[in-house]
Design an enzyme around this catalytic site. Structure first.
Site, short mmCIF file in Angstrom:
data_model
loop_
_atom_site.label_atom_id
_atom_site.label_comp_id
_atom_site.label_asym_id
_atom_site.label_seq_id
_atom_site.Cartn_x
_atom_site.Cartn_y
_atom_site.Cartn_z
N ASP A 116 3.91 10.37 -5.81
CA ASP A 116 4.07 9.03 -5.27
C ASP A 116 2.84 8.75 -4.40
O ASP A 116 2.21 9.69 -3.90
CB ASP A 116 5.35 8.97 -4.43
CG ASP A 116 5.45 7.70 -3.62
OD1 ASP A 116 5.37 6.61 -4.21
OD2 ASP A 116 5.61 7.81 -2.39
N ASP A 156 11.91 7.31 -4.82
CA ASP A 156 11.43 8.45 -5.60
C ASP A 156 12.56 9.36 -6.07
O ASP A 156 12.33 10.27 -6.87
CB ASP A 156 10.44 9.28 -4.77
CG ASP A 156 9.20 8.51 -4.38
OD1 ASP A 156 8.69 7.76 -5.22
OD2 ASP A 156 8.75 8.63 -3.22
#
Length: 561
Positions: free
Chosen positions: A321, A522
């Site tokens: 990420d 996420d």
């Protein structure tokens, strides 16, 4: 009383009770209390830990036609009971129960992240129906309802703004590092947070169909699809059971023929079953895993299970990420540019920080923080006014200031320098400043790369691991971070389900993927990956619970894998 009942009903806690009682009973038997008699305390361990193993082995063979290590354990246990060696039977059952409990404990951690996602869902919503405002359960919001969101509240369902304006923190769902301004006509999504001001929006989806609920379903599906690592004992259980049973039969007949005693022959056959029983795997494997996990913990890495350690060894693709993982996750001052000789860069920052000290906007707070860090002191501000979604106006030190978007200054007849457009490239945010009716300059804010990120990605590539950035942020911002860190690829403007889908595609293509992230958005990708890492300290609890390991000491610690 109800809390006590719930405690005992819980399977995990009941298992702990069984283990504690069995351990105490075995200790009493070992010390000689009723040893070898019908009153042997070891019977407690046999009944509490052994019976579930035997029942599970029978079910596996009869219903699933599967021979597991429990079959061999059951044979050893039953044989020990036949010889009235209750301590040996209880000891085998006790050790197996401890191993099973450890396995279940680590697998339970993945489910905790999903539970926290569910708890994140807003419980109520403020709606206006038939001219009256009232608070209703979030699941009762209907498509077409007018929903009112106050400052600091979480948006309960997806919709589109019909009145008011504000700035929304979408990092939870999209990973965008900077707040997003919302005005009439803009879409808002559930799970995001209204930072200041009040606005109304029309619901375009029911609570059960909202973006947050879809993300919860994604995380649940990803967890269900993740293939478990098969224990070594179970992997070879079928052959181990067959070979051991045949060896026990041969031992029995050979000893019966040589000694002439069926009792002695049976004792030796059972002894073989007990010796070959895979208790060694149950004891040795957790011991080795504990040593590895302890070493990782000293290096600032919390690894949750032995299965996780095994999966990390096979990783050939590392996905990251962007916001909060490779970057610091908050806007930082990048540059102050003066476009008016009457004001230096220091003057612009001082005036802007003084005016923004009255503002609640996150970008304004970043300007104030940068000015304060430089030792600056704000000037008195008068005639301060917020123009929601556009900017602010203020009188500071006798200077009339307009600070905000380029369009805000344009509406006042002030044209901004084109150099600011170039500075905004790469996903940075630009705050335009006008002083006494003239364009004075601009301030550039951006999310900055962590100091250790580039080195971590470089070392991973040297180890033959390909690197990939997955982010919900804009393409410009993502490509800028990709260039700075040296990542092999970047995928931008992704929703949580897009990240999860890309991870699944990579796995289907034969790649062994490790996902590293910090945000709630996420969680599906972290759960879908072969192995996953969460950023400790700054990461959300949900990301931490959904991952296999947590980096407590920073990005550089990922090199330890």
């Amino acid at each position: 009383m109800s809390s006590i009942k719930e405690w005992f009903v819980s399977e995990t806690k009941f298992r702990i009770v069984r283990i504690v009682i069995s351990g105490a009973a075995l200790l009493a038997s070992f010390l000689g209390a009723g040893r070898g008699t019908a009153a042997d305390p070891a019977w407690a361990a046999v009944l509490l830990c052994g019976v579930p193993i035997i029942v599970g082995a029978v079910k596996a063979v009869v219903t699933a036609h599967d021979i597991t290590a429990d079959v061999l354990v059951s044979l050893a246990l039953l044989g020990s009971l036949a010889l009235k060696d209750y301590f040996a039977a209880g000891e085998v059952a006790f050790i197996m129960e401890i191993g099973s409990a450890l396995e279940d404990y680590t697998s339970e951690k993945a489910r905790r992240g999903i539970e926290k996602l569910i708890r994140l869902t807003p419980k109520t919503a403020r709606v206006r129906r038939h001219g009256a405002e009232k608070i209703v359960p979030a699941e009762d919001v209907r498509i077409g309802d007018t929903v009112i969101v106050l400052a600091g509240e979480t948006i309960p369902v997806d919709g589109r703004v019909i009145s008011g304006s504000s700035s929304v923190d979408q990092s939870v769902m999209t990973g965008e590092s900077l707040p997003v301004d919302k005005a009439v006509g803009d879409a808002v999504i559930s799970g995001t947070v209204n930072l200041y001001g009040v606005f109304e929006f029309r619901a375009e989806a029911a609570e059960k169909d909202s973006s947050l609920q879809r993300m919860i379903v994604l995380a649940q599906n990803a967890e269900a699809e993740r293939a478990p690592v098969v224990k070594l004992a179970d992997k070879w259980a079928a052959w181990l059971v067959i070979v051991t049973f045949c060896a026990a039969v041969v031992t029995f007949f050979a000893n019966a023929a040589l000694s002439g005693s069926y009792t002695t022959a049976f004792q030796r056959a059972v002894a073989l079953l007990v010796v070959v029983c895979p208790c060694a795997f149950i004891l040795a494997t957790p011991t080795a895993i504990a040593a590895g996990i302890g070493s990782a913990a000293r290096a600032g890495i919390i690894v949750k299970s032995g299965d996780s350690m095994q999966r990390f060894c096979d990783v050939d693709t590392a996905a990251f990420d962007k916001t909060g993982t490779l970057t610091c996750g908050k806007p930082e001052l990048i540059a102050v540019v003066s476009a008016n000789s009457a004001y230096s860069e220091d003057d612009l920052l001082r005036l802007a920080a003084s005016a923004e000290s009255r503002s609640e906007h996150p970008l304004g707070k970043a300007v104030v923080r940068a000015f304060t860090d430089r030792g600056g002191s704000a000037e008195p501000v008068t005639e301060f006014e917020v123009h929601a979604g556009k900017g602010i106006s203020a009188l500071c030190g006798g200077v009339h200031l307009l600070i905000g978007k380029k369009e805000f200054l344009g509406a006042a007849g002030i044209s901004a320098d084109d150099k600011a457009a170039t500075a905004a490239a790469g996903g940075a945010a630009v705050i335009y400043i006008a002083a006494d009716g003239r364009f004075a300059g601009f301030i550039v804010l951006a999310d900055t790369v962590r100091e250790s990120a580039s080195e971590a990605l470089r070392r991973l590539k040297e180890m033959g691991v390909s690197t990939l950035i997955l982010t919900g942020d804009s393409r410009q911002a993502a490509e800028k971070i990709c260039t700075e860190t040296g990542a092999d690829q970047v995928k931008a403007e992704l929703l949580p389900q897009d990240k999860q889908k890309l991870i699944s595609q990579l796995r289907r293509s034969g790649r062994k993927v490790c996902m590293t992230g910090d945000g709630i958005n996420d969680a599906p990708a972290l759960t879908a990956a072969d192995a996953s890492v969460a950023m400790g300290g700054i990461g959300s609890d949900i990301a931490v619970e959904s991952s296999d390991a947590v980096l407590v000491a920073g990005m550089s610690r990922i090199l330890c894998f």
